[in-house]
Motif scaffolding. Structure first.
Motif, PDB file in Angstrom:
ATOM      1  N   VAL A 658      30.730 -32.719  44.121  1.00 57.69           N
ATOM      2  CA  VAL A 658      32.059 -33.321  44.059  1.00 57.69           C
ATOM      3  C   VAL A 658      32.126 -34.514  45.007  1.00 57.69           C
ATOM      4  CG1 VAL A 658      34.514 -32.920  44.462  1.00 57.69           C
ATOM      5  CG2 VAL A 658      33.110 -31.130  43.420  1.00 57.69           C
ATOM      6  N   GLY A 659      32.584 -35.642  44.460  1.00 60.23           N
ATOM      7  CA  GLY A 659      32.718 -36.849  45.251  1.00 60.23           C
ATOM      8  C   GLY A 659      31.481 -37.720  45.288  1.00 60.23           C
ATOM      9  N   ILE A 660      30.368 -37.231  44.760  1.00 63.72           N
ATOM     10  CA  ILE A 660      29.113 -37.998  44.789  1.00 63.72           C
ATOM     11  C   ILE A 660      28.641 -38.360  43.388  1.00 63.72           C
ATOM     12  CG2 ILE A 660      26.671 -37.908  45.425  1.00 63.72           C
ATOM     13  CD1 ILE A 660      27.448 -36.299  47.849  1.00 63.72           C
ATOM     14  N   GLY A 661      28.690 -37.418  42.459  1.00 62.72           N
ATOM     15  CA  GLY A 661      28.271 -37.714  41.092  1.00 62.72           C
ATOM     16  C   GLY A 661      27.614 -36.526  40.421  1.00 62.72           C
ATOM     17  N   THR A 662      27.181 -36.755  39.192  1.00 70.50           N
ATOM     18  CA  THR A 662      26.599 -35.702  38.369  1.00 70.50           C
ATOM     19  C   THR A 662      25.314 -36.210  37.731  1.00 70.50           C
ATOM     20  OG1 THR A 662      28.798 -34.817  37.872  1.00 70.50           O
ATOM     21  CG2 THR A 662      27.000 -34.156  36.403  1.00 70.50           C
ATOM     22  N   THR A 663      24.340 -35.324  37.624  1.00 72.14           N
ATOM     23  CA  THR A 663      23.088 -35.638  36.938  1.00 72.14           C
ATOM     24  C   THR A 663      22.808 -34.556  35.903  1.00 72.14           C
ATOM     25  OG1 THR A 663      22.157 -36.760  38.877  1.00 72.14           O
ATOM     26  CG2 THR A 663      20.608 -35.996  37.195  1.00 72.14           C
ATOM     27  N   ILE A 664      22.652 -34.964  34.659  1.00 72.01           N
ATOM     28  CA  ILE A 664      22.267 -34.052  33.578  1.00 72.01           C
ATOM     29  C   ILE A 664      20.759 -34.198  33.375  1.00 72.01           C
ATOM     30  CG2 ILE A 664      22.648 -33.347  31.199  1.00 72.01           C
ATOM     31  CD1 ILE A 664      25.166 -33.114  32.736  1.00 72.01           C
ATOM     32  N   VAL A 665      20.042 -33.081  33.437  1.00 69.57           N
ATOM     33  CA  VAL A 665      18.589 -33.087  33.302  1.00 69.57           C
ATOM     34  C   VAL A 665      18.213 -32.355  32.012  1.00 69.57           C
ATOM     35  CG1 VAL A 665      16.391 -32.450  34.346  1.00 69.57           C
ATOM     36  CG2 VAL A 665      18.317 -33.095  35.796  1.00 69.57           C
ATOM     37  N   VAL A 666      17.498 -33.057  31.139  1.00 73.89           N
ATOM     38  CA  VAL A 666      17.029 -32.484  29.870  1.00 73.89           C
ATOM     39  C   VAL A 666      15.502 -32.508  29.877  1.00 73.89           C
ATOM     40  CG1 VAL A 666      17.000 -32.717  27.362  1.00 73.89           C
ATOM     41  CG2 VAL A 666      19.088 -33.246  28.643  1.00 73.89           C
ATOM     42  N   GLU A 667      14.895 -31.364  29.647  1.00 72.29           N
ATOM     43  CA  GLU A 667      13.437 -31.278  29.555  1.00 72.29           C
ATOM     44  C   GLU A 667      13.067 -30.839  28.143  1.00 72.29           C
ATOM     45  OE1 GLU A 667      11.079 -29.441  32.447  1.00 72.29           O
ATOM     46  OE2 GLU A 667      11.940 -30.539  34.143  1.00 72.29           O
ATOM     47  N   LEU A 668      12.239 -31.652  27.475  1.00 74.57           N
ATOM     48  CA  LEU A 668      11.838 -31.397  26.095  1.00 74.57           C
ATOM     49  C   LEU A 668      10.318 -31.394  26.001  1.00 74.57           C
ATOM     50  CD1 LEU A 668      14.267 -33.893  24.314  1.00 74.57           C
ATOM     51  CD2 LEU A 668      14.634 -31.454  24.703  1.00 74.57           C
ATOM     52  N   PRO A 669       9.747 -30.578  25.115  1.00 73.59           N
ATOM     53  CA  PRO A 669       8.290 -30.617  24.923  1.00 73.59           C
ATOM     54  C   PRO A 669       7.851 -31.978  24.390  1.00 73.59           C
ATOM     55  CG  PRO A 669       9.245 -28.631  23.950  1.00 73.59           C
ATOM     56  CD  PRO A 669      10.384 -29.525  24.307  1.00 73.59           C
ATOM     57  N   LEU A 670       6.705 -32.449  24.857  1.00 77.60           N
ATOM     58  CA  LEU A 670       6.166 -33.710  24.345  1.00 77.60           C
ATOM     59  C   LEU A 670       5.739 -33.588  22.899  1.00 77.60           C
ATOM     60  CD1 LEU A 670       4.054 -34.883  27.422  1.00 77.60           C
ATOM     61  CD2 LEU A 670       6.108 -35.981  26.516  1.00 77.60           C
ATOM     62  N   ASP A 671       5.307 -32.384  22.509  1.00 77.40           N
ATOM     63  CA  ASP A 671       4.870 -32.141  21.131  1.00 77.40           C
ATOM     64  C   ASP A 671       5.632 -30.951  20.575  1.00 77.40           C
ATOM     65  OD1 ASP A 671       2.531 -34.068  20.844  1.00 77.40           O
ATOM     66  OD2 ASP A 671       1.926 -32.963  22.626  1.00 77.40           O
ATOM     67  N   GLN A 672       6.048 -31.078  19.329  1.00 76.94           N
ATOM     68  CA  GLN A 672       6.769 -30.003  18.658  1.00 76.94           C
ATOM     69  C   GLN A 672       5.825 -29.257  17.714  1.00 76.94           C
ATOM     70  OE1 GLN A 672       9.730 -28.964  19.349  1.00 76.94           O
ATOM     71  NE2 GLN A 672      10.368 -30.651  20.689  1.00 76.94           N
ATOM     72  N   PRO A 673       6.104 -27.964  17.442  1.00 78.73           N
ATOM     73  CA  PRO A 673       5.192 -27.155  16.611  1.00 78.73           C
ATOM     74  C   PRO A 673       4.901 -27.743  15.246  1.00 78.73           C
ATOM     75  CG  PRO A 673       6.787 -25.766  17.715  1.00 78.73           C
ATOM     76  CD  PRO A 673       7.195 -27.170  18.005  1.00 78.73           C
ATOM     77  N   ALA A 674       5.882 -28.404  14.632  1.00 79.74           N
ATOM     78  CA  ALA A 674       5.668 -28.944  13.288  1.00 79.74           C
ATOM     79  C   ALA A 674       4.562 -29.980  13.277  1.00 79.74           C
ATOM     80  CB  ALA A 674       6.961 -29.552  12.749  1.00 79.74           C
ATOM     81  N   LEU A 675       4.468 -30.769  14.366  1.00 77.88           N
ATOM     82  CA  LEU A 675       3.419 -31.774  14.440  1.00 77.88           C
ATOM     83  C   LEU A 675       2.105 -31.170  14.893  1.00 77.88           C
ATOM     84  CD1 LEU A 675       5.327 -34.802  15.991  1.00 77.88           C
ATOM     85  CD2 LEU A 675       4.553 -34.512  13.648  1.00 77.88           C
ATOM     86  N   ILE A 676       2.186 -30.160  15.761  1.00 78.50           N
ATOM     87  CA  ILE A 676       0.967 -29.518  16.248  1.00 78.50           C
ATOM     88  C   ILE A 676       0.232 -28.815  15.113  1.00 78.50           C
ATOM     89  CG2 ILE A 676       0.097 -27.700  17.769  1.00 78.50           C
ATOM     90  CD1 ILE A 676       2.321 -28.376  19.710  1.00 78.50           C
ATOM     91  N   ASP A 677       1.020 -28.172  14.228  1.00 85.73           N
ATOM     92  CA  ASP A 677       0.410 -27.441  13.119  1.00 85.73           C
ATOM     93  C   ASP A 677       0.051 -28.350  11.950  1.00 85.73           C
ATOM     94  OD1 ASP A 677       2.688 -24.670  13.675  1.00 85.73           O
ATOM     95  OD2 ASP A 677       0.786 -25.212  14.647  1.00 85.73           O
ATOM     96  N   GLY A 678       0.413 -29.600  12.036  1.00 85.66           N
ATOM     97  CA  GLY A 678       0.101 -30.533  10.954  1.00 85.66           C
ATOM     98  C   GLY A 678       0.981 -30.372   9.737  1.00 85.66           C
ATOM     99  N   GLN A 679       2.179 -29.754   9.896  1.00 91.03           N
ATOM    100  CA  GLN A 679       3.071 -29.560   8.763  1.00 91.03           C
ATOM    101  C   GLN A 679       3.799 -30.866   8.448  1.00 91.03           C
ATOM    102  OE1 GLN A 679       5.676 -26.379   9.837  1.00 91.03           O
ATOM    103  NE2 GLN A 679       4.020 -24.901  10.123  1.00 91.03           N
ATOM    104  N   PRO A 680       4.151 -31.068   7.201  1.00 91.39           N
ATOM    105  CA  PRO A 680       4.896 -32.283   6.860  1.00 91.39           C
ATOM    106  C   PRO A 680       6.300 -32.238   7.432  1.00 91.39           C
ATOM    107  CG  PRO A 680       4.760 -30.820   4.974  1.00 91.39           C
ATOM    108  CD  PRO A 680       3.886 -30.226   6.027  1.00 91.39           C
ATOM    109  N   PRO A 681       6.866 -33.385   7.773  1.00 90.60           N
ATOM    110  CA  PRO A 681       8.226 -33.399   8.318  1.00 90.60           C
ATOM    111  C   PRO A 681       9.229 -32.914   7.299  1.00 90.60           C
ATOM    112  CG  PRO A 681       7.254 -35.624   8.264  1.00 90.60           C
ATOM    113  CD  PRO A 681       6.277 -34.695   7.657  1.00 90.60           C
ATOM    114  N   ARG A 682      10.228 -32.157   7.833  1.00 88.20           N
ATOM    115  CA  ARG A 682      11.271 -31.657   6.947  1.00 88.20           C
ATOM    116  C   ARG A 682      12.362 -32.712   6.785  1.00 88.20           C
ATOM    117  NH1 ARG A 682      12.009 -26.217  10.275  1.00 88.20           N
ATOM    118  NH2 ARG A 682      11.325 -27.677  11.887  1.00 88.20           N
ATOM    119  N   SER A 683      13.148 -32.523   5.733  1.00 87.11           N
ATOM    120  CA  SER A 683      14.185 -33.506   5.434  1.00 87.11           C
ATOM    121  C   SER A 683      15.262 -33.473   6.502  1.00 87.11           C
ATOM    122  CB  SER A 683      14.824 -33.187   4.077  1.00 87.11           C
ATOM    123  OG  SER A 683      15.368 -31.877   4.095  1.00 87.11           O
ATOM    124  N   VAL A 684      15.887 -34.623   6.706  1.00 93.52           N
ATOM    125  CA  VAL A 684      16.950 -34.728   7.692  1.00 93.52           C
ATOM    126  C   VAL A 684      18.249 -34.256   7.066  1.00 93.52           C
ATOM    127  CG1 VAL A 684      18.195 -36.295   9.199  1.00 93.52           C
ATOM    128  CG2 VAL A 684      15.775 -36.699   8.716  1.00 93.52           C
TER     129      VAL A 684
END
Length: 694
Positions: A658-684
């Motif tokens: 309080v009075g100084i600020g806020t930091t939101i920290v998001v940590e995500l894997p560099l590689d996702q399973p769909a790419l690791i397994d070589g599966q085709p991308p799913r539709s958006v």
């Protein structure tokens, strides 16, 4: 005997090198090594004198006079070394310690020079005709007086100390100070009463003292001597009971059962009785602390049953541990994604301090001081000193990542935590970790049910609102420009457009919140994502006179759904802009995280989030934005962001002051399973994100 002396001297020198090697930078270890060198010289000169003296019978030119003089000169430096060792244990700065010990050093040098004069040993002295000069008696009399004065001085210093320093003063310094005078007294008594065997007892004194001192200096576990003596006494009593019982039983059974069956039967009966008595006495004496452990564990379990709120449960558990463990403070460091954090304390998972603690499972300041100085030792020691801690335990042991750490302040009696107490705290920590995991799972399940219910309601409400505002929006579009600027009709028309834009924003967020999203993972460049987010949020930031900066280092791209990540970062950035004061900056950063992750942070210099609000910010429809210069928030932005992070198998955490600020920290894997397994991308299944009108 001569070979034994040389073996003892070599052994002492090896132990000295081993002690110095455990922590070469520690002053106490260095002083112990200095003591080792002098003791080795003293023992070696004794062995050489005896070896040369044994040759005198057939070689009159072999005279051990020089070796005896070297032995006496080495003894003169013992008071200097003992004084330095006491100051090293008391953590006196090196320069100050050497300055205070200077009189003892000068006295040792002077006495060493005296040892090589005829006043100490006349030149005509030999094994067959030993002679002592007047300085010999005076020298050893003065030496004994100095040693006993040092013993009294060290004992007084020891009475002022508490905790591990007092333990070291007892086992290390006082032990060393007493050994040398006792050794000389026993050796002198042997010379006086003509009993050579008493001379050899002094070597046993040295060896015993040396081993105890090395143990006290290097062993990182602390034990309670009273408990050790009680445990040894109980075992001795059980052995005596078995021996006496077997003897009495054999005498009684001898009249009824032939040998050797009477002995075997007596042993079986007495062994059963002793085993029963051993269990009962151990439980009665509570040698393993089981009663205390069960009492604390029952209280912990009782709190978990009566307090459903995890945050309040953590506070109550900290108070319980502080009270039951007699500690000045107790803090639970909970896993917050990238760090273990508690009240004003934090240990990042990628910090050397936490990695060392995870490897050691538990640590104390005295144990780290005695250790070999592994990577992270200085950082963990600094953590202990900064918060005045005496024990830290990370659980679960053997897992890739610690989920909980218990850190305890100094005990109220200033004594260190003993090893049995550490083991009990480890058991309690494991129990608390299981309870908190269960509490979090229950809370997450309850939140999931609540979110599903709200999503269903939001979906229906959003569709109804969308149908209702469609004709209104169409009317406003067709009537734009028909009213005179500045007229009352134009002001009403503008207000209506703003209200429709707000409702449209809510409808879009509600539909996104209620939708089952399916991410389309692909390789995305961090720079491109940040550029899009800055472009989307620029106009909002400009209206508030807030600048947006980006900082990317150590990472170039990662696997993600571009639309979802863009939406998540835009939500976080807009929140940061709204919380910022005019003229400040919002900073977006990207850097490598722990364990093959990318760390994205959004930080502001705003008012911060109060502790009572921080635990609710990811809940649906929770908002702190009120009416004023800006529109009120809907409380779905962070909920959607949390949902997007979960779809990417990542973590999101908030650090705010309080009075100084806020930091939101998001940590995500560099590689996702769909790419690791070589599966085709799913539709958006999500529409492209566009900034809302306001």
């Amino acid at each position: 005997m001569i070979i034994t002396i040389f073996v003892i001297a070599t052994f002492c020198l090896g132990v000295g090198f081993a002690v110095l090697g455990t922590n070469p930078s520690r002053f106490a270890n260095q002083m112990y090594f200095l003591v080792t060198l002098v003791v080795t010289v003293w023992l070696w000169s004794v062995g050489e004198a005896m070896l040369v003296g044994a040759r005198f019978a057939y070689d009159p030119s072999a005279n051990p006079l020089v070796w005896i003089q070297i032995n006496g000169a080495a003894s003169g430096f013992v008071p200097w070394m003992v004084f330095l060792l006491s100051e090293a244990v008391r953590a006196t700065p090196r320069r100050q310690a050497f300055r205070q010990a200077m009189p003892f050093l000068l006295l040792g040098c002077a006495s060493g020079l005296v040892c090589f004069t005829d006043a100490y040993l006349p030149a005509g002295s030999s094994p067959l005709r030993p002679m002592r000069g007047p300085a010999y008696t005076f020298y050893y009399g003065l030496y004994l007086l100095l040693e006993w004065l040092l013993v009294v001085h060290i004992y007084r210093l020891m009475q002022r100390e508490r905790g591990v320093r007092r333990v070291e003063m007892q086992f290390l310094v006082l032990n060393t100070a007493i050994t040398f005078p006792l050794m000389l007294l026993v050796s002198g008594l042997g010379n006086l009463v003509r009993i050579p065997g008493l001379k050899y007892v002094s070597f046993a004194f040295i060896l015993t003292s040396y081993i105890l001192s090395a143990w006290a200096l290097t062993f990182h576990r602390v034990y309670d001597l009273r408990q050790i003596f009680v445990s040894l006494g109980q075992r001795v009593c059980m052995v005596c009971l078995l021996a006496v019982g077997t003897w009495v039983g054999t005498s009684i059974l001898d009249a009824f059962v032939p040998p050797p069956a009477h002995l075997l039967l007596s042993i079986v009966v007495c062994s059963s009785v002793v085993l029963w008595a051993d269990r009962k006495t151990r439980r009665w004496l509570d040698l393993r602390g089981i009663h205390r452990l069960e009492a604390i564990r029952n209280e912990v379990t009782s709190l978990a049953r009566t307090e459903p709120d995890t945050t309040l449960l953590v506070r109550q558990l900290e108070k319980l541990l502080e009270l039951r463990l007699d500690a000045s403070s107790a803090t639970l460091l909970i896993d917050r994604g990238d760090a273990l954090a508690g009240d004003a304390m934090e240990l990042r998972h990628d910090s050397p301090a936490l990695m060392l603690l995870h490897q050691m499972v538990w640590a104390t300041p005295e144990g780290l001081d005695r250790g070999p100085g592994a990577a992270g030792t200085s950082e963990l020691l600094e953590f202990f000193r900064r918060y005045q801690l005496s024990l830290a335990i990370a659980v679960p042991a053997g897992s890739p990542k610690s989920s909980l750490a218990i850190v305890l302040g100094a005990k109220r009696n200033r004594w260190p935590f003993t090893y049995p107490e550490v083991e009990r705290v480890r058991e309690i920590a494991t129990t608390i970790d299981n309870i908190l995991v269960r509490s979090r799972l229950i809370a997450e399940e309850g939140l999931k049910t609540k979110v599903d219910h709200l999503a269903m309601m939001s979906r229906g409400l959003a569709h109804d609102l969308k149908n209702l505002i469609t004709p209104i929006s169409a009317f406003l579009v067709h009537t734009t420009g028909r009213y005179a600027p500045g007229s009352a009709e134009e002001e009403v028309h503008t207000a209506a457009r703003r209200s429709v834009a707000i409702i449209t924003d809510y409808v879009n967020e509600a539909l996104l919140f209620a939708r089952r999203l399916t991410p389309n993972f692909q390789r995305v460049r961090v720079q491109r994502i940040f550029a899009l987010v800055v472009e989307i949020t620029h106009s909002r930031a400009a209206r508030r006179n807030v600048s947006i900066t980006t900082d990317i280092h150590g990472v170039d791209e990662f696997s993600a759904d571009v639309v979802l990540i863009q939406r998540m970062l835009a939500n976080l950035t807009n929140n940061a802009v709204d919380a910022s004061v005019p003229g400040s900056a919002v900073n977006l950063t990207a850097s490598p995280g722990a364990g093959g992750t990318i760390r994205l942070t959004v930080s502001d210099q705003g008012a911060g989030i109060s502790p009572e609000h921080s635990q609710h910010i990811f809940e649906p429809y929770f908002t702190t934005k009120q009416f004023g210069d800006d529109k009120r928030g809907f409380g779905l932005g962070l909920t959607i962001s949390d949902k997007i992070v979960a779809l990417h198998r990542g973590t999101i955490s908030v650090k705010s002051e309080v009075g100084i600020g806020t930091t939101i920290v998001v940590e995500l894997p560099l590689d996702q399973p769909a790419l690791i397994d070589g599966q085709p991308p799913r539709s958006v299944s999500t529409p492209p994100f566009t900034p809302s009108l306001s």
